[in-house]
Design a protein around this motif. Sequence first.
Motif, short mmCIF file in Angstrom:
data_model
loop_
_atom_site.label_atom_id
_atom_site.label_comp_id
_atom_site.label_asym_id
_atom_site.label_seq_id
_atom_site.Cartn_x
_atom_site.Cartn_y
_atom_site.Cartn_z
N SER A 128 31.90 44.93 65.83
CA SER A 128 33.25 44.94 66.36
C SER A 128 34.11 45.89 65.57
N VAL A 129 35.12 46.48 66.25
CA VAL A 129 36.03 47.36 65.56
C VAL A 129 36.87 46.60 64.54
N ALA A 130 36.87 45.26 64.65
CA ALA A 130 37.58 44.46 63.65
C ALA A 130 36.92 44.61 62.28
N ASP A 131 35.64 44.96 62.28
CA ASP A 131 34.94 45.25 61.04
C ASP A 131 35.45 46.60 60.55
N PRO A 132 36.16 46.67 59.42
CA PRO A 132 36.76 47.94 58.99
C PRO A 132 35.73 49.02 58.74
N ASP A 133 34.51 48.65 58.30
CA ASP A 133 33.48 49.65 58.05
C ASP A 133 33.04 50.30 59.35
N VAL A 134 32.84 49.46 60.37
CA VAL A 134 32.44 49.96 61.68
C VAL A 134 33.56 50.80 62.30
N GLY A 135 34.82 50.32 62.17
CA GLY A 135 35.94 51.07 62.72
C GLY A 135 36.07 52.43 62.09
N GLN A 136 35.87 52.50 60.77
CA GLN A 136 35.96 53.78 60.08
C GLN A 136 34.86 54.72 60.53
N LEU A 137 33.66 54.19 60.73
CA LEU A 137 32.57 55.03 61.20
C LEU A 137 32.88 55.60 62.58
N ALA A 138 33.44 54.76 63.47
CA ALA A 138 33.78 55.21 64.81
C ALA A 138 34.77 56.36 64.76
N ILE A 139 35.78 56.25 63.89
CA ILE A 139 36.78 57.31 63.75
C ILE A 139 36.14 58.58 63.20
N GLU A 140 35.23 58.42 62.22
CA GLU A 140 34.56 59.59 61.66
C GLU A 140 33.71 60.30 62.71
N LEU A 141 32.99 59.52 63.52
CA LEU A 141 32.18 60.12 64.59
C LEU A 141 33.07 60.83 65.60
N ARG A 142 34.21 60.22 65.92
CA ARG A 142 35.14 60.83 66.87
C ARG A 142 35.69 62.14 66.32
N ASP A 143 36.15 62.10 65.08
CA ASP A 143 36.75 63.30 64.48
C ASP A 143 35.72 64.42 64.36
N GLN A 144 34.48 64.05 64.02
CA GLN A 144 33.43 65.07 63.92
C GLN A 144 33.18 65.71 65.28
N ALA A 145 33.12 64.89 66.33
CA ALA A 145 32.90 65.42 67.68
C ALA A 145 34.05 66.31 68.11
N ILE A 146 35.28 65.92 67.77
CA ILE A 146 36.45 66.73 68.13
C ILE A 146 36.38 68.10 67.46
N LEU A 147 36.09 68.11 66.15
CA LEU A 147 36.03 69.38 65.42
C LEU A 147 34.92 70.28 65.97
N GLU A 148 33.75 69.70 66.17
CA GLU A 148 32.62 70.49 66.67
C GLU A 148 32.92 71.04 68.06
N LEU A 149 33.53 70.23 68.92
CA LEU A 149 33.80 70.66 70.29
C LEU A 149 34.87 71.76 70.32
N LEU A 150 35.92 71.60 69.52
CA LEU A 150 36.95 72.63 69.46
C LEU A 150 36.38 73.94 68.94
N TYR A 151 35.55 73.84 67.90
CA TYR A 151 34.97 75.04 67.29
C TYR A 151 33.99 75.72 68.23
N ALA A 152 33.21 74.92 68.96
CA ALA A 152 32.17 75.48 69.82
C ALA A 152 32.73 76.10 71.09
N THR A 153 33.79 75.52 71.63
CA THR A 153 34.26 75.92 72.96
C THR A 153 35.56 76.72 72.95
N GLY A 154 36.41 76.53 71.92
CA GLY A 154 37.69 77.21 71.92
C GLY A 154 38.68 76.66 72.93
N ILE A 155 38.43 75.47 73.48
CA ILE A 155 39.37 74.89 74.44
C ILE A 155 40.63 74.44 73.70
#
Length: 244
Positions: free
Chosen positions: A141-168
């Motif tokens: 559950s996202v109530a678990d702070p460790d899990v929530g932090q991982l979800a945010i890290e995965l999201r931020d990583q995907a955002i950076l990679e997608l912006l860098y790869a596509t230039g959108i």
Amino acid sequence: VEAFERHLAAERGLAPNTVRAYCNDVHDLVEHAGRMGVTEPAGIDLGVLRSWLARTATRGRAPTTLARRAAAARAFTRFAARAELTSPDLGSALATPKVPRRLPAVLRQDQAARLLDGGRADPAHRSPSGAPIDRDGKGSSVADPDVGQLAIELRDQAILELLYATGIRVGELCGLDLADIDHERSLVRVFGKGSRERAVPMGRPAVTALGGWLDHGRPQLRRPDSGTAVFLGIKGRRIDPRIV
């Protein structure tokens, strides 16, 4: 001004941020004209427009702001002429302030690599209870702070990679829906300025990061009102460009 706003959005198909900026500029123009004794659109002549831009310049606004305001004024007077509120288009002779063109500062390849590698999360992460994080979000559950932090890290990583790869654009990234991701052909479908659609390829690192977010991160932030947005904020709704 309300009719002008509808014209920009519906007829010209400008982006919401552009419509908002133009309308804010025209509101300020109308107020300035009113202080000069103008009571109707036909009274907004070249002298009023130049006075308004001069007042903006004395406030120390950047040349880019002056150029945008001049563009907004011309768009407004052109609209007013078409709507037969003025005759002729009095703003067409308004010159655009010169904006110095500078090359943007960019990251070197090694700097970009450090940025993208520095916060890389491990999609194989398990919650403290030992339950794996899966696509359905069961067992954690996202109530678990460790899990929530991982979800945010995965999201931020995907955002950076997608912006860098596509230039959108950031706004285009925030507007992505799940159906806009073509996993088989490694493409993303984006809707740009003027609601124009285009397909943009993405490389393997972006595909991998996006898959990690969709499989292991997004399920943890997903809520009943998340809809089909690809990227979610901490409260489960579509992420805001300011957060990105």
